[in-house]
Structures are given as structure tokens and as C-alpha cells.
Scaffold this motif. Structure first.
Motif, short mmCIF file in Angstrom:
data_model
loop_
_atom_site.label_atom_id
_atom_site.label_comp_id
_atom_site.label_asym_id
_atom_site.label_seq_id
_atom_site.Cartn_x
_atom_site.Cartn_y
_atom_site.Cartn_z
N LEU A 17 5.63 15.92 -8.71
CA LEU A 17 5.82 14.91 -7.67
C LEU A 17 4.84 13.74 -7.86
CD1 LEU A 17 6.35 17.24 -4.60
CD2 LEU A 17 8.06 15.83 -5.72
N ILE A 18 3.63 14.05 -8.28
CA ILE A 18 2.65 12.99 -8.53
C ILE A 18 3.14 12.12 -9.69
CG2 ILE A 18 0.31 12.51 -9.33
CD1 ILE A 18 -0.53 15.09 -7.81
N MET A 19 3.60 12.75 -10.76
CA MET A 19 4.12 11.97 -11.89
C MET A 19 5.35 11.17 -11.48
SD MET A 19 1.98 12.42 -14.15
CE MET A 19 2.54 12.10 -15.78
N GLY A 20 6.17 11.75 -10.61
CA GLY A 20 7.33 11.03 -10.09
C GLY A 20 6.92 9.81 -9.28
N GLY A 21 5.79 9.89 -8.60
CA GLY A 21 5.28 8.74 -7.87
C GLY A 21 4.65 7.70 -8.77
N MET A 22 4.04 8.15 -9.86
CA MET A 22 3.40 7.22 -10.79
C MET A 22 4.44 6.51 -11.66
SD MET A 22 0.15 9.52 -11.98
CE MET A 22 -0.76 8.24 -12.84
N ALA A 23 5.56 7.16 -11.93
CA ALA A 23 6.56 6.61 -12.85
C ALA A 23 7.09 5.24 -12.42
CB ALA A 23 7.70 7.61 -13.04
N PRO A 24 7.51 5.05 -11.16
CA PRO A 24 8.04 3.71 -10.82
C PRO A 24 6.99 2.61 -10.92
CG PRO A 24 8.22 5.22 -8.93
CD PRO A 24 7.66 5.98 -10.07
N VAL A 25 5.74 2.95 -10.65
CA VAL A 25 4.67 1.95 -10.78
C VAL A 25 4.48 1.59 -12.25
CG1 VAL A 25 2.23 1.47 -10.33
CG2 VAL A 25 3.55 2.79 -8.68
N SER A 28 7.35 -0.47 -13.50
CA SER A 28 7.17 -1.85 -13.02
C SER A 28 6.19 -2.60 -13.90
CB SER A 28 6.66 -1.84 -11.58
OG SER A 28 7.60 -1.24 -10.73
N TRP A 29 5.13 -1.92 -14.33
CA TRP A 29 4.15 -2.55 -15.20
C TRP A 29 4.76 -2.90 -16.55
CZ3 TRP A 29 1.79 -0.31 -19.67
CH2 TRP A 29 0.81 -1.12 -20.24
N VAL A 30 5.54 -1.99 -17.12
CA VAL A 30 6.17 -2.24 -18.42
C VAL A 30 7.13 -3.43 -18.31
CG1 VAL A 30 7.81 -1.31 -20.12
CG2 VAL A 30 5.92 0.11 -19.30
N LEU A 31 7.92 -3.45 -17.26
CA LEU A 31 8.85 -4.58 -17.08
C LEU A 31 8.09 -5.89 -16.86
CD1 LEU A 31 11.64 -2.87 -14.99
CD2 LEU A 31 11.73 -3.56 -17.38
N ALA A 32 6.98 -5.82 -16.16
CA ALA A 32 6.15 -7.02 -15.97
C ALA A 32 5.65 -7.54 -17.31
CB ALA A 32 4.99 -6.72 -15.02
N PHE A 63 -3.13 -5.64 -15.45
CA PHE A 63 -3.88 -4.53 -14.88
C PHE A 63 -3.09 -3.74 -13.85
CE2 PHE A 63 -6.95 -7.79 -16.15
CZ PHE A 63 -7.65 -7.07 -17.09
N ALA A 64 -1.82 -4.04 -13.67
CA ALA A 64 -1.01 -3.37 -12.65
C ALA A 64 -0.86 -1.88 -12.92
CB ALA A 64 0.36 -4.04 -12.52
N PHE A 65 -1.01 -1.46 -14.17
CA PHE A 65 -0.89 -0.02 -14.46
C PHE A 65 -1.96 0.78 -13.73
CE2 PHE A 65 -4.00 -1.38 -17.55
CZ PHE A 65 -4.85 -0.29 -17.68
N LEU A 66 -3.08 0.15 -13.41
CA LEU A 66 -4.14 0.84 -12.68
C LEU A 66 -3.70 1.23 -11.27
CD1 LEU A 66 -7.20 -1.29 -13.79
CD2 LEU A 66 -6.59 1.00 -14.56
N LEU A 67 -2.70 0.53 -10.73
CA LEU A 67 -2.21 0.86 -9.40
C LEU A 67 -1.56 2.24 -9.36
CD1 LEU A 67 -0.76 -2.60 -8.35
CD2 LEU A 67 -2.88 -1.53 -7.58
N ALA A 68 -1.14 2.75 -10.52
CA ALA A 68 -0.58 4.10 -10.57
C ALA A 68 -1.64 5.13 -10.15
CB ALA A 68 -0.06 4.40 -11.97
N ALA A 87 4.11 13.10 -0.32
CA ALA A 87 3.44 11.86 0.09
C ALA A 87 3.12 11.00 -1.13
CB ALA A 87 2.17 12.18 0.87
N ALA A 88 2.66 11.62 -2.21
CA ALA A 88 2.35 10.87 -3.43
C ALA A 88 3.61 10.25 -4.02
CB ALA A 88 1.67 11.79 -4.45
N LEU A 89 4.70 11.00 -4.01
CA LEU A 89 5.97 10.50 -4.53
C LEU A 89 6.45 9.30 -3.71
CD1 LEU A 89 8.48 10.80 -6.38
CD2 LEU A 89 9.41 12.32 -4.63
N VAL A 90 6.47 9.44 -2.41
CA VAL A 90 6.93 8.35 -1.54
C VAL A 90 6.01 7.14 -1.67
CG1 VAL A 90 7.25 7.68 0.88
CG2 VAL A 90 8.12 9.88 0.07
N PHE A 91 4.70 7.39 -1.72
CA PHE A 91 3.74 6.29 -1.86
C PHE A 91 4.01 5.51 -3.15
CE2 PHE A 91 -0.27 4.49 -3.31
CZ PHE A 91 -0.61 3.71 -2.21
N GLY A 92 4.24 6.21 -4.26
CA GLY A 92 4.50 5.54 -5.53
C GLY A 92 5.77 4.70 -5.50
N VAL A 93 6.82 5.24 -4.91
CA VAL A 93 8.09 4.50 -4.82
C VAL A 93 7.92 3.25 -3.94
CG1 VAL A 93 10.46 4.62 -3.98
CG2 VAL A 93 9.51 6.51 -5.32
#
Length: 119
Positions: A17-25, A28-32, A63-68, A87-93
């Protein structure tokens, strides 16, 4: 010591779930990394001072990857152990959605301002 072992067990249980929350962030960084340099070239060609939000995005998007890491912090400080992973998953999304909204707004703001002057 017991609290550390307890958190480690909880981390093992919630890792997906933590990795699932980090993935969208991180996506987003890669697309940026792919999109923002093109916008930077366009916006600088306007020859006018850019709004502060646009300048901030153009200078700090690397530096947006640090937000993960905030996803892990959200997991760590969440008060109810049984729902930490969710909570970590929802927070990341939600964080990724906020990043996208703020980024799009900041990058299009100078274009809208230029349109208001011309039109």
C-alpha cells in the motif's frame, strides 16, 4: 524496542500500500521530467516576467520525487495502525492529484495572462 519491532512488522504488512501511494507521485515526477522542459522553452520565449508559481515549478520540479517520502511520513504518523497502509495509499493519490492541478495551473497561468492582454 518493542515499538520499533511493532512498526517494522506493520511496515512489512503495509509495504504494498505504501508503494501504491508512492507510485502516482513518482509517475508524476517522471512525466514532469518529460513535459516541463518543453513548457519552460515556450514560457521563456514570451519575454515577460513569469508569475511566482510558474517560476517555482520551473526551478524545483526536479526535486518532486522527494515528495514520495511524504507517503512514508503519512504512514508513520497515522494514529490508527490498522489503517496506516490505506492512509498512505490515499495520501499518495491525493498528493499526486494536487501536484498535477498545481502544475497545470502554474504552467498555463502565463498563457492565460498573455491571452488577457492580447484579447
Amino acid at each position: 524496542m518493542a515499538d520499533t519491532d511493532h512498526r517494522r512488522h506493520s511496515l512489512d504488512k503495509d509495504a504494498g500500500l505504501i508503494m501504491g501511494g508512492m507510485a502516482p507521485v513518482l509517475v508524476s515526477w517522471v512525466l514532469a521530467q518529460l513535459l516541463i522542459p518543453n513548457f519552460a522553452t515556450l514560457l521563456v520565449s514570451f519575454g515577460t516576467e513569469l508569475p511566482w508559481a510558474t517560476r517555482f515549478i520551473l526551478h524545483y520540479y526536479d526535486f518532486a520525487f522527494l515528495l514520495a517520502l511524504l507517503v512514508v511520513v503519512a504512514w508513520w504518523i497515522w494514529p490508527r495502525e490498522e489503517s496506516r497502509g490505506l492512509a498512505a495509499l490515499v495520501f499518495g493519490v491525493v498528493l499526486a492529484a494536487v501536484l498535477w492541478c498545481a502544475g497545470i495551473y502554474s504552467l498555463y497561468m502565463p498563457i492565460f495572462q498573455l491571452g488577457a492582454i492580447v484579447g
